[in-house]
Write an enzyme that holds these catalytic residues in place. Structure first.
Site, PDB file in Angstrom:
ATOM      1  N   LEU A 157       0.840  -1.199   0.000  1.00 54.78           N
ATOM      2  CA  LEU A 157       0.000   0.000   0.000  1.00 54.78           C
ATOM      3  C   LEU A 157       0.875   1.249   0.000  1.00 54.78           C
ATOM      4  O   LEU A 157       0.518   2.280  -0.558  1.00 54.78           O
ATOM      5  CB  LEU A 157      -0.896   0.016   1.247  1.00 54.78           C
ATOM      6  CG  LEU A 157      -1.997  -1.037   1.314  1.00 54.78           C
ATOM      7  CD1 LEU A 157      -2.580  -1.081   2.720  1.00 54.78           C
ATOM      8  CD2 LEU A 157      -3.085  -0.719   0.297  1.00 54.78           C
ATOM      9  N   GLY A 158       2.013   1.134   0.655  1.00 53.98           N
ATOM     10  CA  GLY A 158       2.951   2.249   0.721  1.00 53.98           C
ATOM     11  C   GLY A 158       4.272   1.771   1.280  1.00 53.98           C
ATOM     12  O   GLY A 158       4.331   0.793   2.026  1.00 53.98           O
ATOM     13  N   ALA A 160       7.912   3.188   3.156  1.00 52.72           N
ATOM     14  CA  ALA A 160       8.557   4.304   3.849  1.00 52.72           C
ATOM     15  C   ALA A 160      10.025   3.970   4.064  1.00 52.72           C
ATOM     16  O   ALA A 160      10.521   2.944   3.597  1.00 52.72           O
ATOM     17  CB  ALA A 160       7.849   4.573   5.175  1.00 52.72           C
ATOM     18  N   SER A 161      10.714   4.832   4.790  1.00 50.91           N
ATOM     19  CA  SER A 161      12.157   4.661   4.954  1.00 50.91           C
ATOM     20  C   SER A 161      12.516   3.415   5.746  1.00 50.91           C
ATOM     21  O   SER A 161      13.542   2.781   5.487  1.00 50.91           O
ATOM     22  CB  SER A 161      12.741   5.892   5.654  1.00 50.91           C
ATOM     23  OG  SER A 161      12.063   6.125   6.880  1.00 50.91           O
ATOM     24  N   LEU A 162      11.672   3.034   6.710  1.00 46.99           N
ATOM     25  CA  LEU A 162      12.000   1.922   7.596  1.00 46.99           C
ATOM     26  C   LEU A 162      11.177   0.670   7.334  1.00 46.99           C
ATOM     27  O   LEU A 162      11.574  -0.421   7.755  1.00 46.99           O
ATOM     28  CB  LEU A 162      11.799   2.342   9.063  1.00 46.99           C
ATOM     29  CG  LEU A 162      12.539   3.606   9.523  1.00 46.99           C
ATOM     30  CD1 LEU A 162      12.255   3.872  10.989  1.00 46.99           C
ATOM     31  CD2 LEU A 162      14.036   3.478   9.279  1.00 46.99           C
ATOM     32  N   ALA A 163      10.042   0.804   6.670  1.00 47.66           N
ATOM     33  CA  ALA A 163       9.146  -0.344   6.510  1.00 47.66           C
ATOM     34  C   ALA A 163       8.210  -0.112   5.332  1.00 47.66           C
ATOM     35  O   ALA A 163       8.200   0.959   4.723  1.00 47.66           O
ATOM     36  CB  ALA A 163       8.332  -0.548   7.794  1.00 47.66           C
ATOM     37  N   ASP A 311       4.472  12.723  13.494  1.00 47.37           N
ATOM     38  CA  ASP A 311       4.671  12.501  12.062  1.00 47.37           C
ATOM     39  C   ASP A 311       3.361  12.656  11.294  1.00 47.37           C
ATOM     40  O   ASP A 311       2.936  11.747  10.573  1.00 47.37           O
ATOM     41  CB  ASP A 311       5.256  11.105  11.837  1.00 47.37           C
ATOM     42  CG  ASP A 311       5.960  10.984  10.482  1.00 47.37           C
ATOM     43  OD1 ASP A 311       6.183  12.024   9.836  1.00 47.37           O
ATOM     44  OD2 ASP A 311       6.279   9.852  10.075  1.00 47.37           O
TER      45      ASP A 311
END
Length: 518
Positions: A157-158, A160-163, A311
């Site tokens: 779905l998306g 990010a930098s970590l997961a 965030d």
């Protein structure tokens, strides 16, 4: 040209040599040593190129400091340097992207060239392969994904930098979102953070006016928390509990039996991003209602509870219609929270009270208590993202204009050393608040709904509650408690009366005047 090459090679060699010695001194043993050294080398070379560029551009320039020509040269150098950092973040990924995203959220605090370049990282993050994701799930949950989930979407779905997050269906048909950590992030994070700290120290030695150790301190403190998904689940449940009086807030339910430090299984929540005006229009969602309610949530978190979701970029805040035609705000990604001490929270509340009252002496007093010293005016402008002229007139009486917004950004660009110094002075709790405030302003800007009198009323109400609650907690005499309660009641009554006056003059009166005359 020979001198320039010597500078480049000397700076690069010096940085590499210092890095190698520092790594040896700290007895590092990266799991993937070859990859680790490549990542370090990329970072060192990038910073060396940036340092040489600034030296060549600004030190050798014939333009006088402060002139338009000098500012143009500096702006061009900022842009080249920002693009180099952006490329480094994209190649090294992981923690580098996380720090880059943090830079991209610091409008009004860092040069526009850096902020605008790094903003792209919010929508451009790397993906792990499906086999890597399956391997993490198998290692942490002890079963193959097919044994746990009836269906698991191959496309995230998306990311990010970590997961990254995948939609899935449990064996009983329940729709869930599964957040899975990128497999190498934990192994590389310590190496990356220490590399950044080393380079920030070197930059501070070469350019004393650029002190970015505060950024490294924040990353070192917060990244381990963000890498622990069990902590994220606990944050999610805590914020739901402390904000339960706000019926329009929704957070995902956590499935603890299917969650670990690297895998978080939670309720799948649908909705449109909070900056999607078309989605709101198509679903008959009021933009003003959404921004007002989001402001209430964050005022409560900051001033009253001291526990803040830090965030709130648009991908983490959804809006949707409920079955009874109400509007919900869905808060996602609970990995990054800031807990404020009571002392800081009260000083910050009273600083905002002074800002809202255009009380210059109050601004001075509470800014100094927060570590600003004689830079109290700069801190107040950074906190509010308003000009000093607007602050002294009253920001609730002086609507922000495009001209003022541009003026604040231009002014900030000329004060980078002072801003850097101030960020190293103020309590570390303040740093994530700056990021949070700027992300919230970004949402307001996207919705064409910058902070107005209504949002300031909500802030005022929460500031009054924060200060009076503290006074009640520290007072045992019933006479003093009675005075505090009476004073609070009168103040809140005045705020409510003013809110009614605004509603009447902007809504009821206009509706009455628009009625046709018989």
């Amino acid at each position: 040209m020979m001198v320039v090459r010597m500078l480049k090679y000397g700076a690069t060699g010096g940085l590499l040599g210092t890095s190698a010695f520092w790594l040896h001194y700290n007895s590092w043993d990266p799991v993937d040593s070859t990859i680790g050294l490549v990542r370090i080398s990329r970072a060192v070379v990038t910073v060396a190129k940036i340092a040489v560029d600034y030296k060549n551009t600004l030190s050798n320039s014939k333009a006088a400091v402060g002139t338009e020509e000098y500012q143009q040269l500096k702006s061009a150098c900022h842009l080249r340097s920002a693009e180099r950092l952006y490329q480094l973040c994209c190649v090294n990924r992981g923690c580098y992207i996380k720090v880059g995203q943090h830079i991209g959220a610091l409008d009004y605090l860092l040069p526009t060239e850096y902020v605008q370049t790094m903003k792209i990282l919010h929508s451009k993050a790397p993906q792990s392969s499906l086999s890597e994701i399956h391997q993490v799930i198998k290692e942490d949950l002890g079963k193959e994904p097919g044994e746990i989930f009836r269906w698991f979407d191959e496309q995230p779905l998306g990311a990010a930098s970590l997961a990254q997050v995948h939609q899935a269906t449990l064996q009983d048909g329940t729709s869930v979102a599964v957040k899975v950590q990128h497999p190498k992030v934990q192994r590389q994070s310590k190496l990356d953070l220490n590399t950044m700290e080393l380079l920030a120290n070197i930059v501070a030695k070469l350019f004393p006016e650029f002190q970015f150790l505060w950024l490294c301190d924040e990353a070192k403190k917060n990244l381990p928390k963000e890498l622990d998904f069990l902590q994220e689940g606990q944050n999610c449940e805590k914020v739901e509990r402390i904000l339960k009086k706000y019926s329009y807030l929704r957070v995902p339910k956590i499935y603890w039996e299917l969650s670990t430090e690297r895998v978080l299984t939670m309720e799948f929540c649908q909705g449109g991003q909070i900056n999607d005006l078309e989605y709101m229009h198509n679903n008959n969602i009021s933009v003003n209602e959404v921004t007002r309610n989001l402001g209430k949530l964050y005022s409560e978190m900051i001033f009253v509870q001291g526990f803040i979701h830090c965030d709130p970029h648009p991908g983490n805040v959804l809006v949707r219609k409920t079955a009874d035609s109400g509007t919900e705000i869905v808060l996602l990604d609970h990995g990054l929270y800031q807990t404020l001490s009571d002392e800081f929270r009260l000083d910050y509340s009273q600083l905002w009270q002074a800002i809202l009252a255009a009380d210059v002496e109050g601004i001075k007093e509470y800014s100094k208590r927060l570590g600003a010293g004689e830079m109290y005016g700069l801190l107040a402008c950074m906190v509010s993202a308003r000009s000093w002229g607007a602050l002294t007139k009253g920001i609730d009486k002086t609507p922000i204009s495009v001209g003022e917004d541009d003026e604040v950004k231009r002014y900030a660009a000329t004060l980078i050393p002072q801003i850097s110094d101030l960020l190293n002075r103020v309590p570390r709790q303040m740093l994530l608040l700056f990021k949070t405030n700027d992300l919230l302003r970004g949402i307001e800007h996207a919705l064409n709904c910058r902070a107005n009198a209504s949002s300031f009323i909500n802030m005022s109400r929460c500031c009054v509650l924060a200060v009076s609650n503290h006074q009640l907690d520290t007072t045992t005499k019933w006479t003093e408690r009675w005075k505090i309660l009476v004073s609070r009641t009168i103040t809140l009554w005045k705020i409510n009366l003013y809110e009614f006056f605004l509603w009447f003059t902007t809504t009821a009166l206009i509706r009455w005047m628009s009625q046709p005359i018989n």
